[in-house]
Design a protein around this motif. Structure first.
Motif, PDB file in Angstrom:
ATOM      1  N   THR A  44      -4.325  -5.862  10.793  1.00 19.83           N
ATOM      2  CA  THR A  44      -4.238  -6.675   9.365  1.00 19.83           C
ATOM      3  C   THR A  44      -4.245  -8.265   9.490  1.00 19.83           C
ATOM      4  O   THR A  44      -3.965  -9.173   8.489  1.00 19.83           O
ATOM      5  CB  THR A  44      -2.562  -6.347   8.751  1.00 19.83           C
ATOM      6  OG1 THR A  44      -1.643  -6.836   9.490  1.00 19.83           O
ATOM      7  CG2 THR A  44      -2.535  -4.734   8.724  1.00 19.83           C
TER       8      THR A  44
ATOM      9  N   SER B   2      -8.617  -7.102  -0.884  1.00 20.21           N
ATOM     10  CA  SER B   2      -7.827  -6.407  -1.956  1.00 20.21           C
ATOM     11  C   SER B   2      -6.568  -5.935  -1.349  1.00 20.21           C
ATOM     12  O   SER B   2      -6.830  -5.287  -0.153  1.00 20.21           O
ATOM     13  CB  SER B   2      -8.525  -5.237  -2.819  1.00 20.21           C
ATOM     14  OG  SER B   2      -7.673  -4.137  -3.275  1.00 20.21           O
TER      15      SER B   2
ATOM     16  N   TYR C 166      -4.883  -3.583   3.422  1.00 18.24           N
ATOM     17  CA  TYR C 166      -5.864  -4.580   2.858  1.00 18.24           C
ATOM     18  C   TYR C 166      -7.241  -3.886   3.014  1.00 18.24           C
ATOM     19  O   TYR C 166      -7.459  -3.041   3.888  1.00 18.24           O
ATOM     20  CB  TYR C 166      -5.931  -5.695   3.932  1.00 18.24           C
ATOM     21  CG  TYR C 166      -4.543  -6.521   3.760  1.00 18.24           C
ATOM     22  CD1 TYR C 166      -3.956  -6.902   2.756  1.00 18.24           C
ATOM     23  CD2 TYR C 166      -4.172  -6.946   5.163  1.00 18.24           C
ATOM     24  CE1 TYR C 166      -2.826  -7.505   2.869  1.00 18.24           C
ATOM     25  CE2 TYR C 166      -2.986  -7.531   5.504  1.00 18.24           C
ATOM     26  CZ  TYR C 166      -2.246  -8.080   4.388  1.00 18.24           C
ATOM     27  OH  TYR C 166      -1.294  -8.868   4.431  1.00 18.24           O
ATOM     28  N   GLN C 167      -8.053  -4.097   1.947  1.00 20.16           N
ATOM     29  CA  GLN C 167      -9.474  -3.525   1.980  1.00 20.16           C
ATOM     30  C   GLN C 167     -10.428  -4.772   1.896  1.00 20.16           C
ATOM     31  O   GLN C 167     -10.138  -5.417   0.855  1.00 20.16           O
ATOM     32  CB  GLN C 167      -9.454  -2.632   0.766  1.00 20.16           C
ATOM     33  CG  GLN C 167     -10.818  -1.551   0.844  1.00 20.16           C
ATOM     34  CD  GLN C 167     -10.980  -0.749  -0.273  1.00 20.16           C
ATOM     35  OE1 GLN C 167     -10.124  -0.713  -1.213  1.00 20.16           O
ATOM     36  NE2 GLN C 167     -12.342  -0.230  -0.450  1.00 20.16           N
TER      37      GLN C 167
ATOM     38  N   ILE D 280     -13.529  -6.333   0.452  1.00 12.09           N
ATOM     39  CA  ILE D 280     -14.153  -5.913  -0.655  1.00 12.09           C
ATOM     40  C   ILE D 280     -15.662  -6.852  -0.815  1.00 12.09           C
ATOM     41  O   ILE D 280     -16.498  -6.552  -1.492  1.00 12.09           O
ATOM     42  CB  ILE D 280     -13.573  -5.696  -1.919  1.00 12.09           C
ATOM     43  CG1 ILE D 280     -12.947  -6.941  -2.534  1.00 12.09           C
ATOM     44  CG2 ILE D 280     -12.572  -4.756  -2.042  1.00 12.09           C
ATOM     45  CD1 ILE D 280     -12.445  -6.832  -3.924  1.00 12.09           C
TER      46      ILE D 280
END
Ligand code: ATP
Ligand code: MG
Length: 174
Positions: free
Chosen positions: A42, A155, A165-166, A168
């Protein structure tokens, strides 16, 4: 979780080697300062924090990001400290490379033009390693030379286990 809004931020996302180096420093600091270590996958440096953003704005965000013409650069993380008010322990560069500021302020200018809200507090480059910590003494560590070749749009959702967390979007620097 909202379907109409996403919690978004632009960030620098370390590659594997940098991530490993950061995790090692996190361990060194944690031994002295205690607190909670951020999980290795992360770790990131926020560029611009947008917060809750209507999903229909994401297309504009992609256009803004793609139009940035910042060159690749290097950030040297050579300073470790803590903020008292939120008990965050972080690394930061003693000198902010001009490209870093160009990227941040460039994004902010375009966001403002597009009427997209973001956190407008003065930018303080930092990479959080520890939460709920206190810097009791100085800790020596080998500076991390981080080669920045891209930036990302992330995101963020909060899970019971902590933030997830992604990525995008990702855009290469020139
Ligand atoms: P959590 O809040 O769930 O404990 P988190 O702080 O990692 O986890 P977010 O709050 O979504 O997750 O924040 C994502 C990133 O943006 C983090 O690097 C955080 O430090 C930064 N950030 C959060 N709020 C702001 C803000 N108001 N201004 C600038 N940066 C922010
Ligand atoms: Mg937060």
């Amino acid at each position: 979780m909202s379907r109409t809004h996403q919690r978004l931020f632009f960030a620098l996302w370390p590659g594997e080697d940098t991530r490993r180096a950061l995790w090692q420093v996190s361990g060194t600091l944690h031994q002295v300062w205690n607190g909670r270590r951020m999980k290795p996958d992360t770790l990131h440096m926020t560029l611009v924090f947008l917060g809750d953003t209507p999903v229909e704005k994401v297309a504009v965000l992609r256009e803004i990001a793609a139009a940035m013409d910042t060159r690749k650069f290097e950030v040297t993380l050579n300073h470790a400290s803590c903020w008292r008010h939120n008990k965050v322990g972080f690394l930061s560069p003693e000198d902010s490379p001009p490209e870093l500021l160009q990227l941040v302020y460039g994004l902010e200018d375009k966001l403002e033009e597009a009427g997209i809200a973001f956190d407008e507090r003065p930018y303080k480059p930092h990479l959080t390693l520890l939460r709920n910590t206190r810097c009791t003494t100085q800790v020596a560590f080998a500076p991390i030379h981080w080669h920045i070749e891209e930036f990302v749009l992330v995101s963020s959702t909060t899970r019971e286990t902590g933030p997830a967390y992604q990525l995008i979007g990702r855009w290469p620097l020139k």
